[in-house]
Each structure stands twice: as C-alpha cells, then as structure tokens.
Design an enzyme around this catalytic site. Sequence first.
Site, PDB file in Angstrom:
ATOM      1  N   SER A  37       0.806  -1.237   0.000  1.00 48.30           N
ATOM      2  CA  SER A  37       0.000   0.000   0.000  1.00 48.30           C
ATOM      3  C   SER A  37       0.834   1.281   0.000  1.00 48.30           C
ATOM      4  O   SER A  37       0.409   2.301   0.527  1.00 48.30           O
ATOM      5  CB  SER A  37      -0.962   0.061   1.202  1.00 48.30           C
ATOM      6  OG  SER A  37      -1.784  -1.046   1.205  1.00 48.30           O
ATOM      7  N   LYS A  76       2.483   2.006  -5.365  1.00 44.60           N
ATOM      8  CA  LYS A  76       3.196   1.673  -6.612  1.00 44.60           C
ATOM      9  C   LYS A  76       2.366   2.035  -7.825  1.00 44.60           C
ATOM     10  O   LYS A  76       2.890   2.509  -8.833  1.00 44.60           O
ATOM     11  CB  LYS A  76       3.477   0.158  -6.685  1.00 44.60           C
ATOM     12  CG  LYS A  76       4.621  -0.313  -5.838  1.00 44.60           C
ATOM     13  CD  LYS A  76       5.026  -1.724  -6.229  1.00 44.60           C
ATOM     14  CE  LYS A  76       3.912  -2.733  -6.163  1.00 44.60           C
ATOM     15  NZ  LYS A  76       3.656  -3.408  -4.930  1.00 44.60           N
ATOM     16  N   LYS A  99      13.633   6.983   9.434  1.00 46.63           N
ATOM     17  CA  LYS A  99      14.557   5.847   9.488  1.00 46.63           C
ATOM     18  C   LYS A  99      14.784   5.256   8.101  1.00 46.63           C
ATOM     19  O   LYS A  99      13.831   4.938   7.385  1.00 46.63           O
ATOM     20  CB  LYS A  99      13.973   4.764  10.422  1.00 46.63           C
ATOM     21  CG  LYS A  99      13.965   5.185  11.883  1.00 46.63           C
ATOM     22  CD  LYS A  99      15.397   5.303  12.389  1.00 46.63           C
ATOM     23  CE  LYS A  99      15.463   5.673  13.853  1.00 46.63           C
ATOM     24  NZ  LYS A  99      16.838   5.966  14.278  1.00 46.63           N
ATOM     25  N   GLN A 112      17.150   0.294   3.219  1.00 45.34           N
ATOM     26  CA  GLN A 112      18.416  -0.403   2.940  1.00 45.34           C
ATOM     27  C   GLN A 112      18.193  -1.917   2.856  1.00 45.34           C
ATOM     28  O   GLN A 112      18.705  -2.580   1.969  1.00 45.34           O
ATOM     29  CB  GLN A 112      19.438  -0.110   4.044  1.00 45.34           C
ATOM     30  CG  GLN A 112      19.869   1.350   4.103  1.00 45.34           C
ATOM     31  CD  GLN A 112      20.859   1.575   5.239  1.00 45.34           C
ATOM     32  OE1 GLN A 112      21.763   0.784   5.448  1.00 45.34           O
ATOM     33  NE2 GLN A 112      20.685   2.659   5.976  1.00 45.34           N
ATOM     34  N   LYS A 158      22.769   9.538   1.825  1.00 48.07           N
ATOM     35  CA  LYS A 158      23.142   8.327   2.566  1.00 48.07           C
ATOM     36  C   LYS A 158      22.454   7.092   1.952  1.00 48.07           C
ATOM     37  O   LYS A 158      23.075   6.049   1.728  1.00 48.07           O
ATOM     38  CB  LYS A 158      22.717   8.505   4.031  1.00 48.07           C
ATOM     39  CG  LYS A 158      22.961   7.307   4.905  1.00 48.07           C
ATOM     40  CD  LYS A 158      22.585   7.643   6.350  1.00 48.07           C
ATOM     41  CE  LYS A 158      22.203   6.391   7.113  1.00 48.07           C
ATOM     42  NZ  LYS A 158      21.570   6.690   8.388  1.00 48.07           N
ATOM     43  N   CYS A 204     -25.757  -0.061 -11.977  1.00 49.44           N
ATOM     44  CA  CYS A 204     -25.802  -1.521 -12.087  1.00 49.44           C
ATOM     45  C   CYS A 204     -26.808  -2.096 -11.094  1.00 49.44           C
ATOM     46  O   CYS A 204     -27.996  -1.907 -11.285  1.00 49.44           O
ATOM     47  CB  CYS A 204     -24.412  -2.124 -11.960  1.00 49.44           C
ATOM     48  SG  CYS A 204     -24.361  -3.722 -12.785  1.00 49.44           S
ATOM     49  N   LEU A 205     -26.392  -2.718  -9.988  1.00 51.29           N
ATOM     50  CA  LEU A 205     -27.385  -3.192  -9.022  1.00 51.29           C
ATOM     51  C   LEU A 205     -28.231  -2.012  -8.524  1.00 51.29           C
ATOM     52  O   LEU A 205     -29.419  -2.162  -8.238  1.00 51.29           O
ATOM     53  CB  LEU A 205     -26.704  -3.900  -7.841  1.00 51.29           C
ATOM     54  CG  LEU A 205     -27.658  -4.431  -6.777  1.00 51.29           C
ATOM     55  CD1 LEU A 205     -28.577  -5.509  -7.339  1.00 51.29           C
ATOM     56  CD2 LEU A 205     -26.883  -4.984  -5.582  1.00 51.29           C
ATOM     57  N   GLN A 217     -30.907  -1.624 -10.925  1.00 54.19           N
ATOM     58  CA  GLN A 217     -31.861  -2.727 -10.789  1.00 54.19           C
ATOM     59  C   GLN A 217     -32.755  -2.485  -9.564  1.00 54.19           C
ATOM     60  O   GLN A 217     -33.961  -2.765  -9.597  1.00 54.19           O
ATOM     61  CB  GLN A 217     -31.107  -4.055 -10.671  1.00 54.19           C
ATOM     62  CG  GLN A 217     -30.297  -4.380 -11.937  1.00 54.19           C
ATOM     63  CD  GLN A 217     -29.454  -5.643 -11.816  1.00 54.19           C
ATOM     64  OE1 GLN A 217     -29.361  -6.258 -10.755  1.00 54.19           O
ATOM     65  NE2 GLN A 217     -28.815  -6.044 -12.915  1.00 54.19           N
ATOM     66  N   HIS A 231     -21.576   0.677 -16.072  1.00 50.95           N
ATOM     67  CA  HIS A 231     -20.760   1.368 -15.059  1.00 50.95           C
ATOM     68  C   HIS A 231     -20.000   2.518 -15.714  1.00 50.95           C
ATOM     69  O   HIS A 231     -18.869   2.330 -16.164  1.00 50.95           O
ATOM     70  CB  HIS A 231     -19.719   0.411 -14.475  1.00 50.95           C
ATOM     71  CG  HIS A 231     -20.268  -0.700 -13.660  1.00 50.95           C
ATOM     72  ND1 HIS A 231     -20.245  -0.706 -12.292  1.00 50.95           N
ATOM     73  CD2 HIS A 231     -20.841  -1.874 -14.027  1.00 50.95           C
ATOM     74  CE1 HIS A 231     -20.779  -1.830 -11.845  1.00 50.95           C
ATOM     75  NE2 HIS A 231     -21.145  -2.555 -12.880  1.00 50.95           N
ATOM     76  N   GLU A 278     -18.512   4.844 -14.338  1.00 49.65           N
ATOM     77  CA  GLU A 278     -17.355   5.266 -13.524  1.00 49.65           C
ATOM     78  C   GLU A 278     -16.028   4.739 -14.073  1.00 49.65           C
ATOM     79  O   GLU A 278     -14.981   5.352 -13.878  1.00 49.65           O
ATOM     80  CB  GLU A 278     -17.533   4.835 -12.061  1.00 49.65           C
ATOM     81  CG  GLU A 278     -17.479   3.339 -11.773  1.00 49.65           C
ATOM     82  CD  GLU A 278     -18.814   2.621 -11.921  1.00 49.65           C
ATOM     83  OE1 GLU A 278     -19.698   3.160 -12.620  1.00 49.65           O
ATOM     84  OE2 GLU A 278     -18.964   1.515 -11.368  1.00 49.65           O
TER      85      GLU A 278
END
Length: 542
Positions: free
Chosen positions: A15, A18, A188, A193, A224, A382-383, A386, A508, A510
């Site tokens: 998480s 990436k 840290k 590393q 460093k 969608c649902l 419906q 959908h 979105e």
Amino acid sequence: MHTKYIFVTGGVVSSLGKGIISSSLACLLKARGFRVTIQKFDPYINIDPGTLNPYEHGECYVTEDGHEADLDLGHYERFTNVHTSRANNVTSGRIFQSVIEKERRGDYLGKTVQIVPHITDEIKRCVKFLGNTGEYDFIITEIGGTIGDIESLPFLEAVRQLRWEMGQNCLCVHLTYVPFIAAAKELKTKPTQHSVKALQELGIQPDVLVLRTEKEIPDDMRRKIALFCNVSPDSVVQSQDVNSIYKVPLRMHAQNLDEIVLRKMGVPFEGEPHMQPWFDFIDKMDSASETVSIGLVGKYVELQDAYKSISEALFHAATYAGRKLELVYIHSEKLTPDNADEKLGAMDGIIIAPGFGQRGIEGKFVALKWCREHDVPTFGICLGMQCMVIEFARDVLGLEDANSTEMNPHTPHNVIDLMEEQKNISNLGGTMRLGAFDCRLRPGSKAAEAYGTDLVRERHRHRFEFNDSYRARFEEAGMICSGENPGTHLVEVVEMPSKRWFVGTQYHPEYSSTVLSPSPIFAAFINAAIAYRNETHKPTNG
Ligand code: GLN
C-alpha cells in the site's frame, strides 16, 4: 525508438502507492509525447480478481475488452487517458494456466516443466506482449506484492533476466518506505536499505528509488540512502504524502523523475512535459471552496476501495464543476425508514451502489423510496439501477413481491431477471456480461442530455437485466427506458422524467472517467446535485 521497459517494484510494506507512482511516471512520459501503457503483474493464483470478494481486493475494475482487472488499472486509465485491456493485467494463475495447457498439449517435447525457465519464460512473453505490438514507446510494469514475498519470486527472476537481456532498454524503479518514528522524532532509512539489499540478492539493482514518506527527507539522508543502495543521489526521489493522488505527477516532475528515467534509458528529450490541462485541474481542485455533498448507499462502506472508480468519477465531476466533493458513505444495512431523514436529509445527491447478493438490498430500497418522494438527484449504477426498477415496481406499480431473480428466484414479478445467455453458465470466473457495449439513448432524455449525443459506449459487469415484458407498464407509470443496446435491445438506462434527476444505468460509467476526460453522466448528476443544493438554499460552504 526501441520499446523501453520500466519495472516498478515495492519494498518494506504494501500500500505504498506503486500504482500511483507508475501512473504518475506514465502521465509525465505521455505529456512529453511518448506512447505509454502500464501493466500489472499480480503474484496471486486467481486467474483474475473477478471472483475476489471486495474485502480481499477492493473494487474489481473492468476494461473495455471485458477483463475483470485489478483496481490499479483504474488508476492507470485515470492518469494516462489510455485504455487498458486483458493484456495489461496478468496473474500467476494466468501464467501457470498457460504453461500447464502447453504441457498438456505436449509443447515442451518431453522436457521437465519448471519454474525456471518455463514459468519465467511465460512471464517474459507476457511482459513483452504489448511491447511487441509496436504501439508503445514505454511499457511500465508494476509487480504486485512486496519484495520478500515467496509468490513474487518468479516475477522478479523474470525481471532480472529481462534487465540482463535488454540492457539500457530496461530500468527498475523501486518504491520503499521511510518511516517516521514519532518517539525518536526521526525518519529511518534502515527498512529501505534492507529492502534494496533483498532486491540485490535476487540480482536486481534498482536504478531509481522512490521513498514514500510522511515528512520531508533531508538531502543528507537522501545521499546516505544513495550511497548504501548503489543508486546515484539524483535518482533518489521522495514521495511525500499529499492531499490528492493527482498531485503526485507534479511532485515527481518537480524532482525530475521523468528526466532521470529518460536520461538513464538514453532517450533524447527536450523542454517540459505538456501538463497544462493537469495543472488546470489541480488549480480547480485547490481553489474550490464550496461543497457538493453526495451520499453513496452501499454495503462496503468500511472499505472505500470497493467503490474506488465511483469516488474518483464523482471527484472528477465535482472538481470540473468547481466544487469540493464531500462523499458520505451510507451503510445500506443500517438504513431504515425511521432513520432515512437523518441519514439522507443533508445530501445534495444520492448514489445507489453496484453489488451482488441480498445483503444490504432492503436499505437501498429505503433510500430509493426516500429519494423518489423527496425528489433528490439520484443515480443508480448496475445493481443500483436494478434496485430502482424493483422499488418502483413494488411501490408505484403495486407489484408487492417484485424482485430480481438474483435475490428471489421464485418472485412472482421478476422485473429483473437472468439474461438469456447466462442461463446455462455454471463457472463464475469471467462469465458475466463484461466490457463495453453500445447504448442508444432516447433523444430528449436526461441521459441523452448528459452525454450530448444519442449513442454511447460504456462498460458492463452483470448477469441480470431489466425484464422487457414489464417495459410498457413502467413507461406508462413514469419510469422510462431511456437507453437500450441497439442490437439486443437490453435496457441499459432507466429514468423518471418527472423528477429533477433520477437516472439508473445498467452499465458502469465510472470506469471510463479520467482526469482529462471526465464522465459526462457523472458531470450531469453532480450538476443536478449542485442545482438542487442551490434551489433548497443550503449553506454553500459545507
Ligand atoms: N448483481 C447484479 C447482476 O449481476 C448487478 C451487478 C453489479 O452491480 N455489478 O446483474
């Protein structure tokens, strides 16, 4: 130009983002005029995430060509405006399946089939698949999971080999975490590393390090890290927490990530990436002071990744409308006629979420009845669409036990029913009606008005559909079927013309909303919500 391959790996914890770093790099390269695509290689054994519970894996994203994909592909599309496909998301399951099929066919001519070279060769073939089409200058491959996972080893071995084979045409970006220890008041570097060391033990030397951090990393700490990790100091970039993922490309560019990558890969470039439209979007986002409040009624409220594409599409629409989005997740299992006023009353618009199965469905009917009666802008997806149909059948048409056969196979009024072509399917994986299909919109409808055209193409993921034998009764009573597939006549959009904005889509929308190309129907919904807010004189600053 020879196709260039960039790998993005992650270390320390999952998480870290990436997907956002891959998307941001792709966004910058694209803004420099390069042709870029991003692919995700996931080490789990499922063939695709389509059968995964959202609690396991968040939203299932759907590509144009009907692949049920990892939600990171949504980020890739939102940041790059480039469509992804089945080829952009490969799992260990897919790799193993194809190797085993080849073994059964006898393709390996009696050889012992092994992780190296057979699985790794198959991974390499899939990595290069999109590159071999000649359509892209850059293929960015995100390797799912974290360095140290047993299951990602074959992928990292394939990366090691490709790095060796491709030389300068291949580059590795490694994303790690630099924790801030509050008690010591210190950042840290040790986990970074260790993570780079683990990567080096696998034979991979990262070229660029991206350090995810809460606090600014001082220059001497960067130097460093560079020294300990064999990376040049200018190739250690920090990714500090920001209030919007859409600012990450700009943060990366401010530290020259795109230039570092191009220089290391020997690609000539000049000037700046064309990011003006992106800047404009960020400006709009930052300068919005007034709010639009949207309630999302669904059953996965504790897990907001389950509705990732919806929340992003709403955010795009609100931003372009000059508003701050206030998105309130409303638990459908906890919504009752008694608390509907309290839970829904402050909202400018309501979204009824997609989903599967009975759990939480009654709360969606409560919300829909309340929205219909209070004439609040409502968008069912969608649902959700419906449920609009079922609630209308029960409450307006008086068909008391109307239902979807998904919820009650014996309902006397199957207003939502299994699609004909679904009736003989028994396997769950990849067998829904998936991907983009055309939809013809009725001129003059809210949907046609939203898109400004009467033919659209949107993505689907469902097995059940509006039962056409009820169409006339719905239309007579005030719920029209304003969109249908031109070939099959499946109902794709319903709406109530008498309401301010009461629209449900079987598809959908979105999935296709991006920063530079926001979804028109989300824009129309948000505009309706803003108009409703203004009309009802709510205070405009939240
Ligand atoms: N469960 C419904 C169907 O299969 C809706 C699916 C969805 O919302 N994606 O038709």
